[in-house]
Design a protein around this motif. Structure first.
Motif, PDB file in Angstrom:
ATOM      1  N   SER A   5     -33.947 -10.835  53.841  1.00 33.60           N
ATOM      2  CA  SER A   5     -33.084 -11.977  53.556  1.00 33.60           C
ATOM      3  C   SER A   5     -33.877 -13.266  53.698  1.00 33.60           C
ATOM      4  O   SER A   5     -34.936 -13.294  54.325  1.00 33.60           O
ATOM      5  CB  SER A   5     -31.880 -11.993  54.496  1.00 33.60           C
ATOM      6  OG  SER A   5     -32.309 -12.166  55.824  1.00 33.60           O
ATOM      7  N   THR A   6     -33.337 -14.314  53.109  1.00 31.98           N
ATOM      8  CA  THR A   6     -33.947 -15.632  53.242  1.00 31.98           C
ATOM      9  C   THR A   6     -32.928 -16.583  53.854  1.00 31.98           C
ATOM     10  O   THR A   6     -31.732 -16.498  53.574  1.00 31.98           O
ATOM     11  CB  THR A   6     -34.404 -16.182  51.877  1.00 31.98           C
ATOM     12  OG1 THR A   6     -33.297 -16.201  50.994  1.00 31.98           O
ATOM     13  CG2 THR A   6     -35.517 -15.352  51.294  1.00 31.98           C
ATOM     14  N   PHE A   7     -33.413 -17.458  54.694  1.00 31.42           N
ATOM     15  CA  PHE A   7     -32.605 -18.457  55.381  1.00 31.42           C
ATOM     16  C   PHE A   7     -33.284 -19.805  55.276  1.00 31.42           C
ATOM     17  O   PHE A   7     -34.500 -19.884  55.160  1.00 31.42           O
ATOM     18  CB  PHE A   7     -32.481 -18.128  56.883  1.00 31.42           C
ATOM     19  CG  PHE A   7     -31.522 -17.043  57.220  1.00 31.42           C
ATOM     20  CD1 PHE A   7     -30.220 -17.342  57.571  1.00 31.42           C
ATOM     21  CD2 PHE A   7     -31.922 -15.718  57.210  1.00 31.42           C
ATOM     22  CE1 PHE A   7     -29.332 -16.345  57.899  1.00 31.42           C
ATOM     23  CE2 PHE A   7     -31.041 -14.720  57.539  1.00 31.42           C
ATOM     24  CZ  PHE A   7     -29.742 -15.027  57.880  1.00 31.42           C
ATOM     25  N   GLU A   8     -32.479 -20.869  55.352  1.00 27.47           N
ATOM     26  CA  GLU A   8     -33.057 -22.176  55.612  1.00 27.47           C
ATOM     27  C   GLU A   8     -33.420 -22.209  57.084  1.00 27.47           C
ATOM     28  O   GLU A   8     -32.841 -21.484  57.897  1.00 27.47           O
ATOM     29  CB  GLU A   8     -32.059 -23.277  55.282  1.00 27.47           C
ATOM     30  CG  GLU A   8     -31.813 -23.448  53.821  1.00 27.47           C
ATOM     31  CD  GLU A   8     -30.847 -24.576  53.518  1.00 27.47           C
ATOM     32  OE1 GLU A   8     -30.323 -25.188  54.472  1.00 27.47           O
ATOM     33  OE2 GLU A   8     -30.612 -24.826  52.340  1.00 27.47           O
ATOM     34  N   ASN A   9     -34.378 -23.036  57.431  1.00 24.95           N
ATOM     35  CA  ASN A   9     -34.844 -23.080  58.813  1.00 24.95           C
ATOM     36  C   ASN A   9     -33.857 -23.904  59.647  1.00 24.95           C
ATOM     37  O   ASN A   9     -34.089 -25.066  59.958  1.00 24.95           O
ATOM     38  CB  ASN A   9     -36.242 -23.683  58.867  1.00 24.95           C
ATOM     39  CG  ASN A   9     -36.944 -23.358  60.151  1.00 24.95           C
ATOM     40  OD1 ASN A   9     -36.381 -22.721  61.033  1.00 24.95           O
ATOM     41  ND2 ASN A   9     -38.174 -23.797  60.261  1.00 24.95           N
ATOM     42  N   THR A  10     -32.719 -23.263  60.010  1.00 27.88           N
ATOM     43  CA  THR A  10     -31.669 -23.929  60.772  1.00 27.88           C
ATOM     44  C   THR A  10     -31.319 -23.097  61.995  1.00 27.88           C
ATOM     45  O   THR A  10     -31.866 -22.021  62.226  1.00 27.88           O
ATOM     46  CB  THR A  10     -30.404 -24.126  59.916  1.00 27.88           C
ATOM     47  OG1 THR A  10     -29.913 -22.846  59.528  1.00 27.88           O
ATOM     48  CG2 THR A  10     -30.688 -24.969  58.689  1.00 27.88           C
TER      49      THR A  10
END
Length: 152
Positions: A5-10
């Protein structure tokens, strides 16, 4: 089974990882890779093989049309006539519109990109049993994953 999966760096990424650990996924089975930010400046002009979808001539064409109509109308009273003054108005309008668009792309949008401070994404790879794959996928989606893929 692996879930990618990909996430924003939050903070939602951290919460998702801690939820996965609470559900019995070991730290050794969770792999997070932050992507690097682009260091070089984006190019303003497109090439044959790369285009960013931003047109630099849209305002120029609109102003060329408007200036040519005004130039042709005024040209009936001037020495060179309406055709020459219409062409002169079109050239001046196009150059003015192109300069305006170039200024907005180079100066104003560069400032917006710097102020926005968009961080690169993080790729998260989770290795888990097939039985837990639905639970892991739900946790990822509930914590605002940008995308999720399963690999058996």
């Amino acid at each position: 089974m692996q879930l990618i999966s990909t996430f924003e760096n939050t903070v939602f990424l951290e919460i998702a990882v801690s939820m996965l650990e609470k559900e019995g996924i070991n730290k050794e089975n969770i792999f997070a890779v932050p992507l690097d930010n682009r260091m070089e400046e984006r190019k303003v002009f497109d090439t044959l093989h790369r285009s960013d979808g931003i047109s630099l001539i849209d305002i120029g064409m609109a102003l060329a049309t408007a200036f040519s109509v005004v130039g042709a109308s005024v040209g009936f009273k001037l020495a060179w006539g309406p055709i020459y003054w219409g062409l002169i108005g079109a050239i001046v309008g196009f150059m003015l519109g192109f300069a305006i668009r170039l200024f907005t792309e180079i100066v104003l949008k560069k400032k917006r990109r710097l102020l926005k401070g968009k961080q690169a994404e993080v790729v998260l790879i989770i290795d888990c049993a097939v039985e837990k794959s639905e639970l892991v996928e739900n946790i990822l989606w509930n914590h605002f994953a940008l995308g999720v893929a399963k690999v058996k």
